[in-house]
Structure formats: structure tokens, C-alpha cells
Enzyme design. Sequence first.
Site, short mmCIF file in Angstrom:
data_model
loop_
_atom_site.label_atom_id
_atom_site.label_comp_id
_atom_site.label_asym_id
_atom_site.label_seq_id
_atom_site.Cartn_x
_atom_site.Cartn_y
_atom_site.Cartn_z
N ASN A 19 0.85 -1.20 0.00
CA ASN A 19 0.00 0.00 0.00
C ASN A 19 0.88 1.25 0.00
O ASN A 19 1.94 1.28 0.64
CB ASN A 19 -1.02 0.00 1.15
N CYS A 35 -10.27 -3.32 -4.89
CA CYS A 35 -9.27 -4.34 -5.25
C CYS A 35 -9.92 -5.62 -5.73
O CYS A 35 -9.41 -6.29 -6.63
CB CYS A 35 -8.35 -4.61 -4.06
N CYS A 42 -3.91 0.60 -2.74
CA CYS A 42 -3.82 -0.62 -1.92
C CYS A 42 -2.73 -1.56 -2.46
O CYS A 42 -2.35 -1.49 -3.64
CB CYS A 42 -5.14 -1.38 -1.95
N GLU A 58 -2.90 -4.74 -3.10
CA GLU A 58 -3.36 -5.67 -4.15
C GLU A 58 -3.32 -5.01 -5.52
O GLU A 58 -2.91 -5.61 -6.51
CB GLU A 58 -4.79 -6.14 -3.86
N CYS A 85 -10.21 -4.85 -0.33
CA CYS A 85 -11.32 -3.90 -0.33
C CYS A 85 -12.12 -4.08 -1.63
O CYS A 85 -11.68 -4.79 -2.55
CB CYS A 85 -10.81 -2.46 -0.22
N GLU A 104 0.33 5.19 0.66
CA GLU A 104 -0.60 6.23 1.09
C GLU A 104 -0.16 7.60 0.59
O GLU A 104 0.94 7.76 0.04
CB GLU A 104 -0.73 6.20 2.62
N1 THU Z 1 -5.40 -1.40 2.25
C1 THU Z 1 -4.81 -2.24 1.35
O1 THU Z 1 -3.62 -2.09 1.03
N2 THU Z 1 -5.55 -3.26 0.85
C2 THU Z 1 -6.87 -3.47 1.14
O2 THU Z 1 -7.50 -4.32 0.53
C3 THU Z 1 -7.52 -2.70 2.19
C4 THU Z 1 -6.79 -1.48 2.64
C5 THU Z 1 -4.61 -0.30 2.80
C6 THU Z 1 -4.99 1.06 2.28
C7 THU Z 1 -4.55 1.97 3.41
O3 THU Z 1 -3.20 2.31 3.19
C8 THU Z 1 -4.64 1.10 4.66
O4 THU Z 1 -4.78 -0.23 4.21
C9 THU Z 1 -5.81 1.47 5.56
O5 THU Z 1 -6.98 1.53 4.84
#
Ligand code: THU
Length: 132
Positions: free
Chosen positions: A45, A92, A56, A58, A89, A47
Amino acid sequence: MDERTIQKLIEEAVKVLPNSYAPYSGIHVAAALITDKGNIYRGVNVENSSYGLTICAERSAVSAMVTAGERRPLAVAVVTDLEHPIPPCGACRQVIAEFNEEAEIIMYSVKSGERIIVNLRDLLPSPFKLRR
Ligand code: THU
């Protein structure tokens, strides 16, 4: 997916978990997928100060796969440092479904060692489709 491959995908995701860039949520996520050609692609991920721009793990891994010229993920491991494994999520799920609606999704927590395996079909039974 055989046990050896499942373990390998988890290991590959765990290796890049420290590269996760998550200064805002503090939630570190890494993904590793294996394609029909047997190659593994990873992602974390990423940010952003403008929160909605966060990518994300994935989707990072799927982008790496497509960048390398591949199109077919068979299994995707999602690894987190949270107490319990997390599923991809909604965004993804849709992005993985673009390339394989029946990909195996392996979720793993490095904190508890808990592991859950489901088929994407069960997480997203009816993906949006334009093709075919
Ligand atoms: N996140 C992912 O990397 N994958 C997911 O499927 C759910 C959320 C990350 C995004 C963000 O950086 C952190 O988790 C909190 O939401």
C-alpha cells in the site's frame, strides 16, 4: 493452490511488508500474486497526504503484473500486520476480477499467524463487466 505455493506467496508478501508506505493509517499491507506462467508479482500500500489517492497493496501487485506483460493471476496473498487477516477492499476485488474472477485469495496476519483462504467469487459474486 498447493500448500507450497501458498507458503511461497505469503513469504514473498512478508518480504516487502516493511516497504509499505502507511504513515497516516499505520496499517501495513503487502500483496503477492502468482500468475498462470508461474511468476510472482508483489505490491504494497502507498498512502498519500491527499488520503483518497492511496493505492492498496493488491492493486499495486496487479499493476506490477500488467506492467510485466502478464494477464492472469491465479492466487493473491494479502498480508497485514493487523491482529486479524484482512480481505481485499471492494475496489481491489473488482481490479483482481478484471483478470480472474475466480482467483484464490489468501489472507494472512503476521501478528497472529491467522490465515484465511477464500475464492474471489465468494467475495465478489457479480463483478462489473464491459468485456465479452
Ligand atoms: N489497504 C490495502 O492495502 N488493501 C486493502 O484491501 C484494504 C486497505 C490499505 C490502504 C490503506 O493504506 C490502509 O490499508 C488502511 O486503509
